[in-house]
Design a protein around this motif. Structure first.
Motif, mmCIF file in Angstrom:
data_model
loop_
_atom_site.group_PDB
_atom_site.id
_atom_site.type_symbol
_atom_site.label_atom_id
_atom_site.label_comp_id
_atom_site.label_asym_id
_atom_site.label_seq_id
_atom_site.Cartn_x
_atom_site.Cartn_y
_atom_site.Cartn_z
ATOM 1 N N LEU A 136 40.986 90.185 25.672
ATOM 2 C CA LEU A 136 41.925 89.280 26.333
ATOM 3 C C LEU A 136 42.196 89.730 27.770
ATOM 4 C CD1 LEU A 136 44.547 88.715 23.488
ATOM 5 C CD2 LEU A 136 42.725 87.156 24.219
ATOM 6 N N PRO A 178 48.940 89.130 19.812
ATOM 7 C CA PRO A 178 47.911 90.122 20.158
ATOM 8 C C PRO A 178 48.152 90.853 21.472
ATOM 9 C CG PRO A 178 47.110 87.924 20.633
ATOM 10 C CD PRO A 178 48.459 87.751 19.983
ATOM 11 N N PRO A 190 41.368 91.548 20.496
ATOM 12 C CA PRO A 190 42.482 91.649 21.460
ATOM 13 C C PRO A 190 42.100 92.393 22.736
ATOM 14 C CG PRO A 190 43.285 92.063 19.245
ATOM 15 C CD PRO A 190 41.783 91.988 19.154
ATOM 16 N N THR A 248 47.951 93.248 28.996
ATOM 17 C CA THR A 248 47.008 93.633 27.945
ATOM 18 C C THR A 248 46.829 95.146 27.955
ATOM 19 O OG1 THR A 248 45.090 93.409 29.418
ATOM 20 C CG2 THR A 248 45.729 91.463 28.145
ATOM 21 N N VAL A 256 46.572 82.103 24.105
ATOM 22 C CA VAL A 256 46.209 82.431 22.733
ATOM 23 C C VAL A 256 47.106 81.673 21.767
ATOM 24 C CG1 VAL A 256 45.294 84.717 23.275
ATOM 25 C CG2 VAL A 256 47.707 84.467 22.727
ATOM 26 N N THR A 276 41.972 90.295 15.267
ATOM 27 C CA THR A 276 41.376 89.285 16.139
ATOM 28 C C THR A 276 42.470 88.442 16.785
ATOM 29 O OG1 THR A 276 41.180 87.695 14.317
ATOM 30 C CG2 THR A 276 39.263 89.127 14.752
ATOM 31 N N ALA A 277 42.142 87.878 17.921
ATOM 32 C CA ALA A 277 43.049 86.961 18.613
ATOM 33 C C ALA A 277 42.339 85.617 18.762
ATOM 34 C CB ALA A 277 43.415 87.525 19.981
ATOM 35 N N GLU A 278 43.112 84.536 18.720
ATOM 36 C CA GLU A 278 42.528 83.201 18.872
ATOM 37 C C GLU A 278 42.784 82.718 20.303
ATOM 38 O OE1 GLU A 278 42.475 80.580 15.187
ATOM 39 O OE2 GLU A 278 44.373 81.658 14.944
ATOM 40 N N ARG A 279 41.742 82.759 21.127
ATOM 41 C CA ARG A 279 41.858 82.394 22.532
ATOM 42 C C ARG A 279 41.452 80.934 22.731
ATOM 43 N NH1 ARG A 279 38.635 86.197 26.357
ATOM 44 N NH2 ARG A 279 36.852 85.122 25.398
ATOM 45 N N ALA A 330 53.549 92.216 22.130
ATOM 46 C CA ALA A 330 52.415 92.490 21.240
ATOM 47 C C ALA A 330 52.903 93.180 19.977
ATOM 48 C CB ALA A 330 51.394 93.360 21.957
ATOM 49 N N VAL A 383 49.067 81.725 18.236
ATOM 50 C CA VAL A 383 49.642 82.611 17.216
ATOM 51 C C VAL A 383 50.097 81.727 16.070
ATOM 52 C CG1 VAL A 383 51.383 84.357 16.690
ATOM 53 C CG2 VAL A 383 50.410 84.224 18.993
#
Length: 721
Positions: free
Chosen positions: A218, A233, A215, A283, A224, A201-204, A267, A226
């Motif tokens: 995105l 991500p 991810p 991405t 994001v 998962t990524a925190e946007r 990434a 980290v």
């Protein structure tokens, strides 16, 4: 490139200088070759290509093992109750009603069930217009099956009762293919390993909220978060924060690299000591990681198109046997003996089936891989093992392969009455609370000298400057050039030579006065010198490739006697360097242990991964060196040469049996009264198999421990190359 003595955010030790992106070997996972066993689909696949792709090898091993044992149990009554088998061995079958039908019924079951992998493979070879071993086996068991039924039903001569021969054919060929399948190690997909570097998962950042997303969701321009210890991500640019990034899984470099606002991050890399906010710039397919994936995939799909030796031999043997059978049928018919023509023709086809040929290669491979494992070498790709004998260039990645991949204190200079132990003890005390690789190296050096490390208080680190702590009532600082500027101190003259070698330089200050300096570098493995010397003795050119600065690379190369150096090579360019060597006509083996080496490993003729390396490097190599001893490369070369000799001997013996027995079975000596009986042919066939098996067993005498192999090579004279 940043100065190697600059300092990072954690301890002040910037490791971005002389960054080593090192490149391991690539894998020869050849999908086309995996499909060459087209007939191995035992689950009802229409085209028989069940072995394609990365998975399923272990399932096929289990299926062939189970099928072999079942067919062996069925073969016993099938052969024992066969009229011709009883006649050959000279025993009488009891007169029991229905007994004569047991062999035909069980033989039919064996043909349909046990022979299915070969029949499916034969069809696939016909479709591909590439007749080989599968077609020859399929033809032999089909002819034996039809002739046996013709004999059982009284339509053909009783001599054509081949139920026992059909049973032996199927059992022996299943044994050969079981051994062969077992020798194919279950491999982890290199592409899956690369994909696993990305976080789940990524925190946007969305307004004032932070949302967890995949991810794949995105988009370029997203921000994001980290967190410490988390993976990036997607490719991006740092917009907030300063961090020591672990890029080893992508660059292969063991040292962390400082990344701050405006710097790009890749990434799959990991923030080790603090958090970041990153603006996504690429991405999916546009990321550097995806680019490496594509390179690996392309290299895998373009490498190792060669057919196996046994398949090539079986292809020629197929036409030889078919031609002999046709000529036999014509000749005997022209002589007015049509019944004998049928017997001779079928005998030729059955005898021509490559029992020993089916075991010649897989048995050698199986024993060779077992011996290799005892020597710390894991063979994943049998063609890689075979190809190693012809390698004339070995390309070593530097960091983690020829060197240990971790910093070590190489030299110490002191000022005035201070001793080396004094300077090192003060530095170790100040660095003791840090987890940074350079700090650990300093503490380790102090421990190795059995120095007493005093307790420190007030530890702090300053970005791009260094660390500070109070030790025994004095303020001790350890750092690079910015620390000297801040303290108004001068650099020690002795460190100029260190800088030329690309070493990391740290000065140690006590109460504002310089008391000494430390030179840290990546320690060369002691085994590397022997490995290079032994490779030279074998006539192999040794090349080193690294992302490190030219000065660092030249220093290591000069110390080891390496012939050629590629320095400052970016991860994505390593495969091109391998191709450059190949373009010059060299057969290249690549040795490395980082993800960035995966494309180069795939491009090389043979890819060898140091076992301590990343999963991706291991998945991308045809051979894995379980230890981190570079001398293991010599074990692979010696094993390859020995195994190839055995393969050649077995192939000549197995094919030679056919070249002699087929004409005899056809009746070339009939004018002088000799025709090879089926029984004698069967004995010769069995004897041929036994010889092949015993010859392969001689490989077990090899001692492939790296130190033993190296000692033997270095003890040889030039004439024994």
């Amino acid at each position: 490139m940043t100065n190697p003595e600059a300092h990072d955010t954690h301890t002040g030790h910037d490791m971005s200088g002389a960054q080593a992106g090192h490149g391991p070997a690539t894998e020869h996972v050849d999908h086309e070759r995996a499909n060459s066993h087209a007939g191995h689909d035992m689950n009802g696949g229409h085209d028989g290509h069940s072995m394609s792709g990365h998975g399923g090898h272990s399932d096929h091993v289990a299926q062939f093992r189970r099928l072999f044992w079942i067919m062996l149990l069925l073969a016993i009554p099938t052969s024992a109750l066969s009229g011709m088998f009883a006649m050959i061995l000279g025993y009488q079958l009891p007169d029991v009603p229905g007994l004569a039908w047991i062999s035909p019924i069980l033989g039919t079951v064996m043909y349909v069930w046990g022979g299915r992998p070969f029949l499916v493979g034969a069809v696939a070879e016909l479709r591909a217009r590439k007749p080989g071993m599968m077609l020859l086996i399929g033809l032999a068991i089909t002819v034996a099956f039809l002739a046996s039924w013709g004999s059982t039903l009284g339509l053909l001569d009783h001599q054509l009762d081949f139920w026992w021969e059909l049973a032996l054919l199927i059992v022996i060929m299943l044994l050969g293919h079981w051994v062969e399948m077992r020798s194919l190690a279950q491999t982890t997909s290199a592409l899956d390993s690369l994909a696993a570097l990305l976080p789940d998962t990524a925190e946007r950042v969305t307004g004032d909220e932070i949302l967890a997303v995949s991810p794949s969701e995105l988009r370029v321009g997203d921000i994001v978060v980290v967190r410490p210890g988390g993976s990036v991500p997607a490719d991006g640019r740092v917009v907030d924060g300063r961090v020591a990034m672990d890029e080893s899984m992508v660059t292969g470099e063991s040292r962390t690299v400082t990344r701050t606002v405006g710097d790009r991050v890749t990434a799959g890399t990991v923030a080790t000591d603090s958090g970041l906010r990153v603006e996504v710039t690429a991405t999916g397919e546009d990321t550097a990681l995806a680019g490496i994936q594509r390179l690996v995939s392309e290299a895998q799909n373009s490498s190792s198109r060669a057919q196996r030796l046994a398949d090539t031999a079986a292809g020629w043997l197929f036409w030889f046997a078919l031609g002999a059978a046709v000529l036999t049928a014509i000749a005997w018919t022209l002589f007015g003996l049509p019944d004998e023509a049928v017997v001779r023709t079928i005998t030729v086809l059955v005898i021509a089936c490559p029992h020993a040929l089916g075991l010649a290669i897989p048995l050698v491979v199986s024993i060779a891989t077992e011996r290799a494992a005892r020597g710390g070498v894991l063979v994943k790709d049998r063609l890689a093992l075979e190809s190693m004998r012809g390698v004339d260039v070995v390309l070593f990645d530097k960091t983690g392969t020829l060197t240990r991949g971790e910093p070590t204190v190489a030299e110490i200079v002191t000022v005035g009455e201070w001793t080396e132990d004094d300077v090192l003890a003060f530095a170790a005390a100040a660095e003791h609370d840090s987890e940074h690789p350079l700090a650990r190296a300093i503490v380790r050096a102090a421990v190795e000298r059995s120095l007493r490390i005093a307790s420190a208080s007030g530890f702090s680190s300053s970005p791009a400057v260094g660390v500070t702590a109070t030790v025994a009532g004095a303020v001790v600082r350890v750092g690079g050039p910015h620390l000297l500027t801040e303290e108004g101190a001068a650099e020690l003259a002795a460190v100029a030579a260190w800088r030329e070698r690309g070493a990391i330089i740290l000065h140690v200050l006590r109460d504002g006065e310089v008391i000494g300096a430390l030179s840290l570098s990546d320690e060369i493995r002691p085994e590397s010198r022997e490995a290079v010397a032994a490779l030279h003795r074998l006539g192999v050119t040794v090349v080193m490739i690294t992302g490190d600065a030219e000065a660092v690379a030249r220093t290591v190369a000069a110390e080891l006697g390496i012939d050629r150096v590629f320095a400052g090579v970016r991860p994505e360019d390593k495969a091109a360097k391998v191709h450059e060597l190949q373009r010059d006509g060299s057969r290249v083996a690549m040795v490395g242990d980082g993800v960035n080496d995966a494309p180069a490993l795939a491009q090389a003729d043979v890819g060898l991964a140091i076992g301590a390396g990343t999963d991706v490097a291991i998945a991308s190599a045809g051979v894995i060196l379980a230890s981190d001893d570079p001398r293991s490369v010599l074990s692979v070369i010696q094993l390859s040469r020995a195994a190839y000799r055995k393969m050649q001997q077995n192939l000549w013996w197995a094919a030679g049996y056919n070249l002699i027995s087929v004409p005899l079975a056809a009746g070339v000596l009939a004018p002088i009264g000799f025709v090879l009986p089926m029984s004698v042919g069967a004995v010769l066939m069995s004897l041929s198999t036994v010889v092949v098996v015993l010859n392969a067993q001689l490989l077990r005498r090899l001692d492939l421990r790296p130190e033993v192999v190296t000692r033997e090579i270095l003890g040889e004279g030039p004439s024994s190359r």
